[in-house]
Design an enzyme around this catalytic site. Structure first.
Site, PDB file in Angstrom:
ATOM      1  CG  ASP A 124      -5.271  18.622 -15.791  1.00 21.52           C
ATOM      2  OD1 ASP A 124      -4.440  17.714 -15.575  1.00 21.52           O
ATOM      3  OD2 ASP A 124      -5.023  19.821 -15.574  1.00 21.52           O
ATOM      4  CG  ASP A 146      -2.070  16.828 -11.886  1.00 18.98           C
ATOM      5  OD1 ASP A 146      -0.916  17.061 -12.290  1.00 18.98           O
ATOM      6  OD2 ASP A 146      -3.088  17.234 -12.478  1.00 18.98           O
TER       7      ASP A 146
END
Length: 170
Positions: A124, A146
Site C-alpha cells: 500500500d 483497492d
C-alpha cells in the site's frame, strides 16, 4: 455456456492493463521507497506516497489472525469469488455493469498477486488526508487495486440504484 469471444478478449485485455498498472506501481514503490518511509508529499500533506505493507484486508482487518486462516479467507475464498465475478462479467450485456465488474476483478487479482508473491503483505502506498471525517485524520493507506475495487463497487451500486426497472410499482 455460450461465451462471446470478442467480449472475452476485451475483458482479458482490460483486466491485464489494469493489473499491470497496479503491479508496476507497486514494483516502483518496493524498488524506490524504503518500507515504512514517506517518499513524496503533495499539496502540503494532503497526499503522500508512503511504503507500507498490509497483511490483512480493508483497513488491515484480520492482520493478526492465524496464517492458515488468512490463506482461507484472504486467498482461497477471494479466488473463488473472482472466478464467479469473471464468469458473470462475460455474461453481462450492460457495458457499465461489465466495466464495474472488470474493475472489481482487476483489483482483486492485483491484491491476490501480492498475497501470493509478497511475503511481507500487500503493498500500500497512497496516503490521503481525511480532515477528521469519520474520526480519521488520514484515510488508511491504499493502492490502485483497492481503488479499482472501490470505484467498481460504487459504479455498480449507483448504476443499479438509478437504472432499476421503474415500471415495477410496489
Amino acid at each position: 455456456m455460450n461465451i462471446n469471444r470478442n467480449r472475452l478478449v476485451s475483458n482479458l485485455i482490460f483486466i491485464s492493463i489494469l493489473v499491470f498498472f497496479d503491479q508496476w506501481s507497486k514494483y516502483l514503490v518496493v524498488t524506490y521507497v524504503r518500507l515504512g518511509t514517506e517518499y513524496l508529499s503533495f499539496f502540503g500533506d494532503l497526499f503522500k506516497i508512503i511504503h507500507v505493507r498490509n497483511t490483512g484486508v480493508l483497513f488491515s482487518l484480520g492482520s493478526n489472525i492465524d496464517s492458515s486462516l488468512k490463506n482461507l479467507f484472504f486467498l482461497i475464498i477471494p479466488i473463488i469469488i473472482l472466478v464467479f465475478v469473471f464468469s458473470f462479467s462475460l455474461k453481462e450485456n450492460n457495458k457499465v455493469s461489465r466495466f464495474a465488474l472488470i474493475l472489481i476483478l482487476s483489483g482483486g487479482i492485483g491484491n491476490i498477486i501480492d498475497r501470493l508473491f509478497r511475503p511481507l503483505g500487500v503493498v500500500d502506498f497512497l496516503d490521503v488526508k481525511f480532515f477528521g471525517i469519520f474520526g480519521l485524520q488520514r484515510w488508511p493507506t491504499f493502492n490502485f487495486a483497492d481503488s479499482y475495487v472501490v470505484v467498481g463497487m460504487i459504479v455498480f451500486i449507483i448504476y443499479d440504484l438509478f437504472t432499476k426497472d421503474k415500471s415495477t410499482n410496489l
